[in-house]
Design a protein around this motif. Structure first.
Motif, PDB file in Angstrom:
ATOM      1  N   GLU A   1      -2.011 -20.735 -29.088  1.00  0.00           N
ATOM      2  CA  GLU A   1      -2.658 -20.986 -27.800  1.00  0.00           C
ATOM      3  C   GLU A   1      -1.853 -20.274 -26.713  1.00  0.00           C
ATOM      4  O   GLU A   1      -0.655 -20.537 -26.548  1.00  0.00           O
ATOM      5  N   LEU A   2      -2.506 -19.370 -26.001  1.00  0.00           N
ATOM      6  CA  LEU A   2      -1.825 -18.642 -24.932  1.00  0.00           C
ATOM      7  C   LEU A   2      -1.600 -19.565 -23.734  1.00  0.00           C
ATOM      8  O   LEU A   2      -2.525 -20.245 -23.289  1.00  0.00           O
ATOM      9  N   LEU A   3      -0.379 -19.578 -23.226  1.00  0.00           N
ATOM     10  CA  LEU A   3      -0.023 -20.411 -22.077  1.00  0.00           C
ATOM     11  C   LEU A   3       0.256 -19.553 -20.846  1.00  0.00           C
ATOM     12  O   LEU A   3       0.602 -20.076 -19.784  1.00  0.00           O
ATOM     13  N   ALA A   4       0.128 -18.245 -21.002  1.00  0.00           N
ATOM     14  CA  ALA A   4       0.330 -17.291 -19.910  1.00  0.00           C
ATOM     15  C   ALA A   4      -0.629 -16.137 -20.166  1.00  0.00           C
ATOM     16  O   ALA A   4      -1.336 -16.130 -21.178  1.00  0.00           O
ATOM     17  N   ALA A   5      -0.662 -15.180 -19.246  1.00  0.00           N
ATOM     18  CA  ALA A   5      -1.569 -14.047 -19.386  1.00  0.00           C
ATOM     19  C   ALA A   5      -0.806 -12.731 -19.261  1.00  0.00           C
ATOM     20  O   ALA A   5       0.239 -12.671 -18.609  1.00  0.00           O
ATOM     21  N   GLU A   6      -1.343 -11.690 -19.906  1.00  0.00           N
ATOM     22  CA  GLU A   6      -0.751 -10.370 -19.791  1.00  0.00           C
ATOM     23  C   GLU A   6      -0.714  -9.996 -18.309  1.00  0.00           C
ATOM     24  O   GLU A   6      -1.677 -10.222 -17.579  1.00  0.00           O
ATOM     25  N   GLY A   7       0.422  -9.481 -17.858  1.00  0.00           N
ATOM     26  CA  GLY A   7       0.578  -9.131 -16.455  1.00  0.00           C
ATOM     27  C   GLY A   7       1.276 -10.202 -15.629  1.00  0.00           C
ATOM     28  O   GLY A   7       1.724  -9.935 -14.523  1.00  0.00           O
TER      29      GLY A   7
ATOM     30  N   GLY B   1      10.739 -11.691 -16.413  1.00  0.00           N
ATOM     31  CA  GLY B   1      10.109 -10.398 -16.222  1.00  0.00           C
ATOM     32  C   GLY B   1       8.608 -10.501 -16.251  1.00  0.00           C
ATOM     33  O   GLY B   1       8.025 -11.564 -16.034  1.00  0.00           O
ATOM     34  N   LYS B   2       7.976  -9.373 -16.574  1.00  0.00           N
ATOM     35  CA  LYS B   2       6.521  -9.280 -16.607  1.00  0.00           C
ATOM     36  C   LYS B   2       6.056  -9.199 -18.054  1.00  0.00           C
ATOM     37  O   LYS B   2       6.635  -8.462 -18.854  1.00  0.00           O
ATOM     38  N   ILE B   3       5.007  -9.948 -18.378  1.00  0.00           N
ATOM     39  CA  ILE B   3       4.424  -9.891 -19.717  1.00  0.00           C
ATOM     40  C   ILE B   3       3.610  -8.594 -19.796  1.00  0.00           C
ATOM     41  O   ILE B   3       2.555  -8.480 -19.178  1.00  0.00           O
ATOM     42  N   MET B   4       4.132  -7.619 -20.530  1.00  0.00           N
ATOM     43  CA  MET B   4       3.477  -6.317 -20.632  1.00  0.00           C
ATOM     44  C   MET B   4       2.436  -6.296 -21.744  1.00  0.00           C
ATOM     45  O   MET B   4       1.432  -5.609 -21.636  1.00  0.00           O
ATOM     46  N   LYS B   5       2.697  -7.017 -22.813  1.00  0.00           N
ATOM     47  CA  LYS B   5       1.759  -7.142 -23.931  1.00  0.00           C
ATOM     48  C   LYS B   5       1.734  -8.601 -24.332  1.00  0.00           C
ATOM     49  O   LYS B   5       2.788  -9.241 -24.427  1.00  0.00           O
ATOM     50  N   LEU B   6       0.536  -9.123 -24.578  1.00  0.00           N
ATOM     51  CA  LEU B   6       0.415 -10.515 -25.015  1.00  0.00           C
ATOM     52  C   LEU B   6      -0.706 -10.623 -26.023  1.00  0.00           C
ATOM     53  O   LEU B   6      -1.868 -10.401 -25.710  1.00  0.00           O
ATOM     54  N   HIS B   7      -0.308 -10.894 -27.258  1.00  0.00           N
ATOM     55  CA  HIS B   7      -1.238 -11.205 -28.340  1.00  0.00           C
ATOM     56  C   HIS B   7      -0.918 -12.642 -28.724  1.00  0.00           C
ATOM     57  O   HIS B   7       0.185 -13.119 -28.448  1.00  0.00           O
TER      58      HIS B   7
END
Length: 148
Positions: free
Chosen positions: A86-92, A49-55
Motif C-alpha cells: 500500500e503506497l503511503l506517499a506519491a512519486e514526486g 529527499g524527493k521520491i524520484m521513483k515509486l513502485h
C-alpha cells in the motif's frame, strides 16, 4: 557523509546475502540488506529527499545533495504487480528521513514463495564509500550504514 536509515525492522545483513545476483554482486550499487520481521509494517524513507521513483515493491529517494538510495522490498516482488503493498506517499513527494512510504507484510511475501529480504542500495556509489553497516537487529529509522 550521508546517514542511510533502515527502512524496515529486522536483521541487517550484507548485500552479498541477498538471494538475487543483481543485488548480491553489487551491480546496482553498494549497500546493505535487511531480513525483515515477519509481520505487517511500514517501510520508511532511508534519507530525506524527493521520491524520484515509486513502485509498490521499490522506491528511490534522492537527497538534496543528489545522492539516491534504492529500497527494494523483497526479491521478485515486481511479479506481484502491487498486491500486498500500500503506497503511503506519491512519486514526486518530499519526505523526511524515517517517514513511512509503503505499507507491506513480509510474511505474506514469504508465504507466496518469495524472499522478503530488503536491499538498500547507495546508487552510483563506490563500494568503498559505504561504511559501518549496522550489526544485527535494526529498527526502522535507525542508522543502517554511512555513505562517505
Amino acid at each position: 557523509m550521508t546517514t542511510v536509515l533502515a527502512p524496515v525492522e529486522g536483521a541487517a545483513v550484507e548485500l552479498a546475502a541477498v538471494p538475487d545476483p543483481v543485488f548480491s554482486a553489487g551491480m546496482v550499487g553498494p549497500g546493505a540488506a535487511i531480513d525483515p520481521l515477519r509481520e505487517p509494517g511500514k517501510a520508511v524513507a532511508p534519507i530525506a529527499g524527493k521520491i524520484m521513483k515509486l513502485h509498490p515493491h521499490a522506491y528511490v529517494i534522492v537527497g538534496d545533495d543528489g545522492r539516491g538510495v534504492l529500497v527494494h522490498l523483497g526479491i521478485d516482488t515486481v511479479q506481484l504487480k502491487g498486491e500486498g503493498f500500500e503506497l503511503l506517499a506519491a512519486e514526486g513527494d518530499r519526505v523526511g528521513a524515517g517517514q513511512p512510504v509503503v505499507a507491506w507484510d513480509p510474511a505474506a511475501i514469504e508465504a507466496g514463495g518469495r524472499s522478503p529480504v530488503c536491499a538498500v542500495v547507495a546508487l552510483d556509489a563506490d563500494a568503498a564509500a559505504v561504511r559501518g553497516v549496522a550489526p544485527g537487529s535494526v529498527r526502522a529509522g535507525e542508522e543502517l550504514f554511512r555513505w562517505l
